[in-house]
Design a protein around this motif. Structure first.
Motif, PDB file in Angstrom:
ATOM      1  N   ASP A 282       0.947  -1.317   0.017  1.00 19.58           N
ATOM      2  CA  ASP A 282      -0.036   0.064   0.060  1.00 19.58           C
ATOM      3  C   ASP A 282       0.906   1.113  -0.002  1.00 19.58           C
ATOM      4  N   TRP A 283       1.692   1.499   0.696  1.00 17.57           N
ATOM      5  CA  TRP A 283       2.805   2.475   1.179  1.00 17.57           C
ATOM      6  C   TRP A 283       3.495   2.551  -0.390  1.00 17.57           C
ATOM      7  N   VAL A 284       4.090   1.552  -1.041  1.00 16.69           N
ATOM      8  CA  VAL A 284       5.026   1.774  -2.261  1.00 16.69           C
ATOM      9  C   VAL A 284       4.180   2.304  -3.192  1.00 16.69           C
ATOM     10  N   LYS A 285       3.053   1.985  -3.560  1.00 16.44           N
ATOM     11  CA  LYS A 285       2.188   2.554  -4.690  1.00 16.44           C
ATOM     12  C   LYS A 285       1.951   3.980  -4.213  1.00 16.44           C
ATOM     13  N   LYS A 286       1.677   4.399  -3.137  1.00 19.31           N
ATOM     14  CA  LYS A 286       1.383   5.746  -2.738  1.00 19.31           C
ATOM     15  C   LYS A 286       2.820   6.699  -3.160  1.00 19.31           C
ATOM     16  N   ASP A 287       3.908   5.887  -2.615  1.00 18.27           N
ATOM     17  CA  ASP A 287       5.326   6.660  -2.770  1.00 18.27           C
ATOM     18  C   ASP A 287       5.627   6.708  -4.285  1.00 18.27           C
ATOM     19  N   LEU A 288       5.288   5.727  -5.085  1.00 24.08           N
ATOM     20  CA  LEU A 288       5.641   5.719  -6.505  1.00 24.08           C
ATOM     21  C   LEU A 288       4.612   6.629  -7.277  1.00 24.08           C
ATOM     22  N   ALA A 298      13.400  14.524 -10.156  1.00 27.63           N
ATOM     23  CA  ALA A 298      14.014  13.341  -9.887  1.00 27.63           C
ATOM     24  C   ALA A 298      13.486  12.304 -10.973  1.00 27.63           C
ATOM     25  N   PRO A 299      13.779  12.170 -12.216  1.00 27.40           N
ATOM     26  CA  PRO A 299      13.547  11.491 -13.317  1.00 27.40           C
ATOM     27  C   PRO A 299      13.792  10.019 -13.118  1.00 27.40           C
ATOM     28  N   TRP A 300      14.938   9.420 -12.617  1.00 31.30           N
ATOM     29  CA  TRP A 300      15.281   8.235 -12.369  1.00 31.30           C
ATOM     30  C   TRP A 300      14.531   7.501 -10.940  1.00 31.30           C
ATOM     31  N   ILE A 301      13.865   6.475 -11.058  1.00 30.20           N
ATOM     32  CA  ILE A 301      13.589   5.815 -10.028  1.00 30.20           C
ATOM     33  C   ILE A 301      13.999   4.378  -9.781  1.00 30.20           C
ATOM     34  N   VAL A 302      14.748   4.227  -8.692  1.00 29.68           N
ATOM     35  CA  VAL A 302      15.250   2.905  -8.367  1.00 29.68           C
ATOM     36  C   VAL A 302      14.794   2.330  -7.254  1.00 29.68           C
ATOM     37  N   ILE A 303      14.254   0.984  -7.266  1.00 30.04           N
ATOM     38  CA  ILE A 303      13.884   0.439  -6.002  1.00 30.04           C
ATOM     39  C   ILE A 303      14.989  -0.899  -5.788  1.00 30.04           C
ATOM     40  N   HIS A 304      15.309  -0.779  -4.442  1.00 29.84           N
ATOM     41  CA  HIS A 304      16.354  -1.793  -4.033  1.00 29.84           C
ATOM     42  C   HIS A 304      15.895  -2.627  -2.988  1.00 29.84           C
ATOM     43  N   GLY A 305      16.370  -3.801  -3.133  1.00 30.32           N
ATOM     44  CA  GLY A 305      15.972  -4.794  -1.681  1.00 30.32           C
ATOM     45  C   GLY A 305      16.938  -5.857  -1.881  1.00 30.32           C
ATOM     46  N   HIS A 306      16.614  -7.027  -1.212  1.00 26.04           N
ATOM     47  CA  HIS A 306      17.666  -8.317  -1.007  1.00 26.04           C
ATOM     48  C   HIS A 306      17.527  -9.111  -2.023  1.00 26.04           C
ATOM     49  N   ARG A 307      16.430  -9.976  -2.019  1.00 28.45           N
ATOM     50  CA  ARG A 307      16.344 -11.035  -2.864  1.00 28.45           C
ATOM     51  C   ARG A 307      16.122 -10.578  -4.320  1.00 28.45           C
ATOM     52  N   SER A 308      16.247 -11.546  -5.216  1.00 28.62           N
ATOM     53  CA  SER A 308      16.082 -11.399  -6.719  1.00 28.62           C
ATOM     54  C   SER A 308      14.524 -11.240  -7.009  1.00 28.62           C
ATOM     55  N   VAL A 337       9.229   2.230 -13.161  1.00 24.81           N
ATOM     56  CA  VAL A 337      10.601   2.033 -12.286  1.00 24.81           C
ATOM     57  C   VAL A 337      11.684   1.763 -13.230  1.00 24.81           C
ATOM     58  N   ASP A 338      12.944   2.544 -13.302  1.00 27.70           N
ATOM     59  CA  ASP A 338      13.865   2.372 -14.119  1.00 27.70           C
ATOM     60  C   ASP A 338      14.666   1.221 -13.971  1.00 27.70           C
ATOM     61  N   PHE A 339      15.068   0.964 -12.533  1.00 27.48           N
ATOM     62  CA  PHE A 339      15.928  -0.206 -12.078  1.00 27.48           C
ATOM     63  C   PHE A 339      15.258  -0.873 -10.504  1.00 27.48           C
ATOM     64  N   PHE A 340      15.548  -2.021 -10.691  1.00 30.71           N
ATOM     65  CA  PHE A 340      15.616  -2.794  -9.599  1.00 30.71           C
ATOM     66  C   PHE A 340      16.834  -3.368  -9.065  1.00 30.71           C
ATOM     67  N   ILE A 341      17.444  -3.095  -7.729  1.00 32.65           N
ATOM     68  CA  ILE A 341      18.846  -3.523  -7.423  1.00 32.65           C
ATOM     69  C   ILE A 341      18.797  -4.433  -6.403  1.00 32.65           C
ATOM     70  N   ALA A 368      11.004  -1.351 -20.356  1.00 38.69           N
ATOM     71  CA  ALA A 368      10.618  -2.155 -18.938  1.00 38.69           C
ATOM     72  C   ALA A 368      11.549  -1.985 -18.127  1.00 38.69           C
ATOM     73  N   THR A 369      11.496  -2.286 -16.840  1.00 39.76           N
ATOM     74  CA  THR A 369      12.577  -2.283 -15.612  1.00 39.76           C
ATOM     75  C   THR A 369      13.872  -3.007 -16.032  1.00 39.76           C
ATOM     76  N   VAL A 370      14.788  -2.629 -15.619  1.00 42.05           N
ATOM     77  CA  VAL A 370      16.187  -2.998 -15.740  1.00 42.05           C
ATOM     78  C   VAL A 370      16.443  -3.889 -14.244  1.00 42.05           C
ATOM     79  N   TYR A 371      16.703  -4.959 -14.286  1.00 40.60           N
ATOM     80  CA  TYR A 371      16.940  -5.841 -13.019  1.00 40.60           C
ATOM     81  C   TYR A 371      18.458  -5.942 -13.069  1.00 40.60           C
ATOM     82  N   VAL A 372      19.086  -5.755 -11.874  1.00 46.11           N
ATOM     83  CA  VAL A 372      20.460  -5.901 -11.460  1.00 46.11           C
ATOM     84  C   VAL A 372      20.794  -6.666  -9.999  1.00 46.11           C
ATOM     85  N   VAL A 373      21.536  -7.890 -10.199  1.00 47.32           N
ATOM     86  CA  VAL A 373      21.971  -8.412  -8.803  1.00 47.32           C
ATOM     87  C   VAL A 373      23.444  -7.880  -8.786  1.00 47.32           C
ATOM     88  N   THR A 374      23.668  -7.154  -7.717  1.00 50.32           N
ATOM     89  CA  THR A 374      24.966  -6.998  -7.288  1.00 50.32           C
ATOM     90  C   THR A 374      25.453  -7.453  -5.661  1.00 50.32           C
TER      91      THR A 374
END
Length: 543
Positions: A282-288, A298-308, A337-341, A368-374
């Motif tokens: 619910d929160w992330v939809k409102k934030d986005l 802030a044109p670029w949007i990056v979401i980051h978490g831990h699991r893929s 969303v531009d990137f998920f890290i 579509a979103t670019v996904y990156v594992v680092t």
């Protein structure tokens, strides 16, 4: 870290030494920076002092102190204080402490550096870094000790994370110390003392990982990063140590980028009485929604978490990734969303812009979103071979230790690099080598269009690259020219999964006990490296 040549004692503020684990976070506005630190003893009047001159720290603010009681036979204290009224593009000097414990050394930080025309902002991304085996921190870190502090790294501060002195921000996407609560929290203590050399000069931002899932490790994470600029709803989280700031999800802007931190562990059971997966979604939809209204700034949007959400190395990329993907992929597509890290997989993998496992294999105006594992910064768990074929939506994957540089040039161009920091097979001269180098161009930020989304699943990997440095260790090559994935599958079919696990454990044990300290043992005849004498690192492609 910029640690000045004099200490608090020279300013008449008491002896430094009891203050430890100092680290910076971005504040809730561009005129704020928050500092967190630890004392083993209770404080009296914890304070931050700052100014634009190292000899005149003319501003001060009271800190907030909390007791940590979850480590057996041990109580310690976290402190948070915020510098306010800061000008952007201005250097500040600061120290933290109190009358009981003394004050820290004086540190220096640039608040919200303004880059000259044509020069990019540099964001450093990493995941899964331990206290031991923190190979990405500097080239003196080893598997034999959890200590890799400023003294350890002093011989060479030009490479690794310590060499990123012009970084604007560090972002660590989960799994800290291995683990924060281990040895009654002392492994976590050492982790924060290790990163103090970089986190006192540059804000160190985070998201929550699965190694912070247990009650004790979750309490350590929540308390150790409660200085983050959280805007979560609900605003507080109740760990085993009590109620404090909710840092399982929050967002902030840095220049042209809107970042959203999320805990993927919400899908796997982490919660309290008021914070759970439903409250996050619910929160992330409102934030986005709000972030899309602010894309002019802030044109670029990056979401980051831990699991893929997308990856291709092993079984983690099936059930667990699909579970998170089912909820998050449509949300990220809807809001552009531009990137998920993320981390979790102890490797690096950069996907093409992907939607529903389909990709156009192009980074120009992604649809579509670019996904990156680092997740390859380095830990005692080391990393694993690729056991699945590289799919068509995977542009580049490597399981050498490494970290990411994200250069934000403007509203349309980001330059991306992956930097190798691996001692297991490579000579010291390879430390700091760029192994992946590409650009992303997005001239029209905003929600993605379903009619333009990738619709065809390419039949081949195309212009993709893979560097599996475990291949020469496994001893499975038979001269047939078959891929390592096929050879591993054949070995497991013939000998069983127990034999495969035994083989991996043998290699892991050997690596953990026999890693050299940035020496190419192949050159001096040392048998520890003899099995790798024919291995050559291939020049990477740019994708």
């Amino acid at each position: 870290m910029t640690r000045l040549a004099f200490s608090a004692s020279l300013l008449g503020l008491g002896l430094a030494g009891s203050i430890e684990q100092v680290h910076l976070n971005l504040g809730k506005t561009t005129s704020e920076l928050t500092v967190q630190w630890v004392t083993q003893e209770e404080s009296k009047g914890d304070t931050i002092r700052w100014g634009t001159s190292s000899s005149s720290l003319s501003h001060s603010a009271a800190g907030d102190s909390r007791e940590f009681t979850q480590d057996a036979n041990r109580t310690w204290h976290t402190h948070v204080a915020t510098m306010t009224g800061l000008d952007t593009n201005t250097e500040y000097y600061y120290m933290v402490g109190d009358s009981q414990n003394g004050f820290s050394d004086v540190f220096k930080v640039m608040n919200r550096r303004k880059r000259p025309e044509g020069e990019p902002y540099k964001h450093i991304l990493l995941g899964d870094m331990g206290s031991a085996c923190a190979f990405t921190l500097c080239n003196a870190c080893t598997q034999k000790s959890t200590v890799c502090n400023a003294t350890t790294c002093a011989k060479n501060t030009t490479v690794g994370l310590v060499g990123e002195t012009d970084a604007d921000m560090f972002l660590h996407v989960g799994d800290f110390a291995y683990n924060l609560g281990s040895d009654n929290g002392r492994v976590g203590d050492q982790f924060f003392n290790n990163i103090e050399q970089i986190a006192t000069r540059t804000p160190y931002m985070v998201s929550h990982g699965n190694h912070e899932d247990s009650a004790i490790d979750l309490a350590h994470y929540i308390e150790s990063f409660r200085g983050m600029p959280s805007n979560a709803v609900p605003s507080e989280f109740n760990s085993s140590n009590g109620v404090t700031t909710n840092t399982l999800y929050f967002s902030w802007d840095h220049g042209l980028v809107h970042y959203i931190a999320m805990s993927t562990e919400l899908w796997f059971g982490v919660h309290d009485d008021s914070t759970n997966l439903t409250t996050f979604l619910d929160w992330v939809k409102k934030d986005l929604e709000a972030a899309n209204k602010n894309r002019e700034n802030a044109p670029w949007i990056v979401i980051h978490g831990h699991r893929s959400i997308y990856c291709s190395c092993d079984g983690d990329c099936d059930g667990d990734a699909a579970k998170v993907r089912a909820d998050m992929e449509p949300i990220m597509f809807e809001y552009g969303v531009d990137f998920f890290i993320n981390g979790h997989e102890h490797n690096y993998e950069r996907m093409w812009p992907t939607y529903k496992s389909k990709s156009d294999q192009s980074n120009i105006n992604p649809k579509a979103t670019v996904y990156v594992v680092t997740g390859a910064a380095g830990s005692h768990e080391m990393h694993e071979p690729f056991t699945k074929p590289q799919p068509s939506w995977s542009a580049f994957r490597s399981n050498s230790f490494s970290y990411t540089r994200m250069f934000v040039y403007n509203s349309s161009h980001i330059h991306w690099q992956q930097v190798q920091t691996d001692p297991t097979l490579f000579p010291g001269s390879d430390y700091g080598r760029v192994i992946d180098d590409t650009w992303f161009v997005q001239e029209s930020h905003g929600p993605f269009n379903a009619s333009l989304a990738p619709k065809v699943k390419p039949t081949s990997c195309g212009d993709c690259s893979e560097y599996d440095h475990w291949a020469p260790l496994l001893g499975l090559e038979d001269g047939s020219g078959r891929s390592m994935v096929d050879l591993i599958a054949e070995f497991r079919k013939k000998n069983g999964d127990d034999a495969w696990r035994e083989k991996l454990q043998f290699l892991m044990n050997g690596l953990q006990s026999n890693l050299t300290v940035w020496e190419d043992v192949r050159e001096d005849g040392n048998s520890d490296g003899a099995w790798a004498k024919d291995f050559k690192w291939t020049t990477s492609k740019s994708a």
